[in-house]
Structure formats: structure tokens, C-alpha cells
Design a protein around this motif. Structure first.
Motif, mmCIF file in Angstrom:
data_model
loop_
_atom_site.group_PDB
_atom_site.id
_atom_site.type_symbol
_atom_site.label_atom_id
_atom_site.label_comp_id
_atom_site.label_asym_id
_atom_site.label_seq_id
_atom_site.Cartn_x
_atom_site.Cartn_y
_atom_site.Cartn_z
ATOM 1 N N ARG A 173 9.821 5.318 7.190
ATOM 2 C CA ARG A 173 10.059 6.366 6.194
ATOM 3 C C ARG A 173 10.484 5.762 4.864
ATOM 4 O O ARG A 173 9.960 6.097 3.804
ATOM 5 N N TYR A 174 11.454 4.842 4.893
ATOM 6 C CA TYR A 174 11.951 4.240 3.647
ATOM 7 C C TYR A 174 10.902 3.333 2.998
ATOM 8 O O TYR A 174 10.825 3.260 1.776
ATOM 9 N N ILE A 175 10.114 2.656 3.804
ATOM 10 C CA ILE A 175 9.030 1.833 3.253
ATOM 11 C C ILE A 175 8.014 2.727 2.538
ATOM 12 O O ILE A 175 7.578 2.424 1.428
ATOM 13 N N SER A 176 7.664 3.828 3.177
ATOM 14 C CA SER A 176 6.708 4.768 2.565
ATOM 15 C C SER A 176 7.252 5.344 1.266
ATOM 16 O O SER A 176 6.534 5.406 0.255
ATOM 17 N N LEU A 177 8.497 5.751 1.282
ATOM 18 C CA LEU A 177 9.112 6.321 0.085
ATOM 19 C C LEU A 177 9.200 5.286 -1.034
ATOM 20 O O LEU A 177 8.957 5.586 -2.203
ATOM 21 N N THR A 178 9.503 4.053 -0.673
ATOM 22 C CA THR A 178 9.567 2.974 -1.658
ATOM 23 C C THR A 178 8.192 2.723 -2.270
ATOM 24 O O THR A 178 8.053 2.607 -3.492
ATOM 25 N N TRP A 179 7.180 2.652 -1.428
ATOM 26 C CA TRP A 179 5.822 2.430 -1.935
ATOM 27 C C TRP A 179 5.405 3.566 -2.862
ATOM 28 O O TRP A 179 4.870 3.321 -3.946
ATOM 29 N N LEU A 180 5.653 4.805 -2.448
ATOM 30 C CA LEU A 180 5.289 5.960 -3.281
ATOM 31 C C LEU A 180 6.036 5.951 -4.610
ATOM 32 O O LEU A 180 5.465 6.253 -5.664
ATOM 33 N N THR A 181 7.308 5.596 -4.579
ATOM 34 C CA THR A 181 8.112 5.557 -5.801
ATOM 35 C C THR A 181 7.592 4.488 -6.755
ATOM 36 O O THR A 181 7.391 4.748 -7.950
ATOM 37 N N LEU A 182 7.381 3.298 -6.237
ATOM 38 C CA LEU A 182 6.926 2.203 -7.094
ATOM 39 C C LEU A 182 5.516 2.447 -7.609
ATOM 40 O O LEU A 182 5.212 2.195 -8.778
ATOM 41 N N ARG A 183 4.666 2.952 -6.748
ATOM 42 C CA ARG A 183 3.285 3.261 -7.173
ATOM 43 C C ARG A 183 3.282 4.388 -8.213
ATOM 44 O O ARG A 183 2.567 4.320 -9.202
ATOM 45 N N GLY A 184 4.086 5.400 -7.974
ATOM 46 C CA GLY A 184 4.180 6.517 -8.919
ATOM 47 C C GLY A 184 4.723 6.074 -10.269
ATOM 48 O O GLY A 184 4.234 6.518 -11.314
ATOM 49 N N SER A 185 5.710 5.190 -10.243
ATOM 50 C CA SER A 185 6.266 4.726 -11.520
ATOM 51 C C SER A 185 5.254 3.871 -12.292
ATOM 52 O O SER A 185 5.211 3.898 -13.510
ATOM 53 N N GLU A 186 4.405 3.133 -11.572
ATOM 54 C CA GLU A 186 3.334 2.355 -12.237
ATOM 55 C C GLU A 186 2.333 3.283 -12.901
ATOM 56 O O GLU A 186 1.864 3.004 -14.011
ATOM 57 N N LEU A 187 2.012 4.371 -12.238
ATOM 58 C CA LEU A 187 1.040 5.306 -12.786
ATOM 59 C C LEU A 187 1.569 6.020 -14.029
ATOM 60 O O LEU A 187 0.814 6.351 -14.926
ATOM 61 N N LEU A 188 2.881 6.252 -14.037
ATOM 62 C CA LEU A 188 3.486 6.966 -15.173
ATOM 63 C C LEU A 188 3.712 6.061 -16.377
ATOM 64 O O LEU A 188 3.820 6.533 -17.498
ATOM 65 N N LEU A 189 3.810 4.770 -16.133
ATOM 66 C CA LEU A 189 4.094 3.837 -17.232
ATOM 67 C C LEU A 189 2.858 3.237 -17.781
ATOM 68 O O LEU A 189 1.860 3.252 -17.906
#
Length: 151
Positions: free
Chosen positions: A135-151
């Protein structure tokens, strides 16, 4: 002046992750995301959150194994309906249902039922740690990937 919110972040994450799996109706995801966006180590964030949340689940396991009904109802606030639902899942899917111990509503009772049914502690830790880490690995991946897309 250092930002007090990030001064003891890993300790805070450990405590919040622990409490989120035990006594308080709160989640640890918000802090995990904030720490990741604040530049903290993804590896350490996942490991610490997993340890805290697993130890919280182990507390529920121990209360199920040796606790009283009063503790289960009043301290953990697990209703008879939640406990019955968790027992049904456990009966149907066996100890593998502990992989879902991170789910809201049913996760804490699953850990409690594992203790009540005397699931081996080693099996409990392997399954709960695996589920919570994923769960935490998935959330971490989604967070980091999402932040890359927004920046």
C-alpha cells in the motif's frame, strides 16, 4: 529557523502510522504524501510507515489474543458487526485476508480476529507487513509520479 513540522518527521510518521492502525480514527497517508513532496527519502518514508502501521496491527492482534471484550469495544472501538465481518472474511479467505489489513473499516478487525483465532505470529507479520508495504509503495509511486506530471 527550521520548519518545526519537518524537524522530527520520521518519528512523527512512525507514531502517526502506528496510531492509524490502532486507537485513533486517522490515516497516515496525508503525512506520507507531505513528506514525499517535502523531499524526504521515499525508501525511508515507506519503511518507517510500514513499520509503524504493522506494529499498530500487531497491537490489535495482541488485544485479540489476550484482550477483553471491553478493550476491543471501548478502546479499539470495533463493533460486533465489524468483528463479525472480519471473521467472515477470515473464515472465507483464511490468513491470506491479512494482506488486506490496510483497508479502512475491516483492516483493524482482521488483525484482531487473527489474534483471536491464534494465527501464528510469524505468518501474521509476513502477511500484514507485505500488505501494508505494498500500500505505501503504491501511494509513494503515485505521489512521486503525480508530482512529476504537475511540475
Amino acid at each position: 529557523m527550521p520548519d518545526i513540522a519537518f524537524e522530527h518527521t520520521y518519528v512523527a510518521l512512525l507514531i502517526v502510522s502506528f496510531l492509524a492502525a490502532t486507537l485513533l480514527p486517522l490515516g497516515s497517508e496525508w503525512l506520507l504524501v507531505a513528506l514525499l513532496l517535502g523531499g524526504k527519502s521515499p525508501f525511508l518514508v515507506v519503511v518507517i510507515a510500514t513499520i509503524g502501521n504493522t506494529l499498530g496491527g500487531a497491537t490489535n492482534y495482541l488485544l485479540g489474543r489476550w484482550g477483553s471484550t471491553w478493550l476491543i469495544r471501548k478502546v479499539l472501538r470495533i463493533t460486533p458487526e465489524q468483528q463479525h465481518r472480519a471473521e467472515s472474511w477470515f473464515t472465507r479467505y483464511g490468513s491470506l485476508s491479512l494482506l488486506l489489513s490496510w483497508l479502512p473499516v475491516v483492516g483493524d478487525p482482521l488483525c484482531l480476529v487473527a489474534g483471536t483465532l491464534r494465527t501464528s505470529l510469524s505468518r501474521f507479520f509476513i502477511l500484514v507487513t507485505t500488505g501494508k508495504a505494498l500500500r505505501y509503495i503504491s501511494l509513494t509511486w503515485l505521489t512521486l509520479r503525480g508530482s512529476e506530471l504537475l511540475l
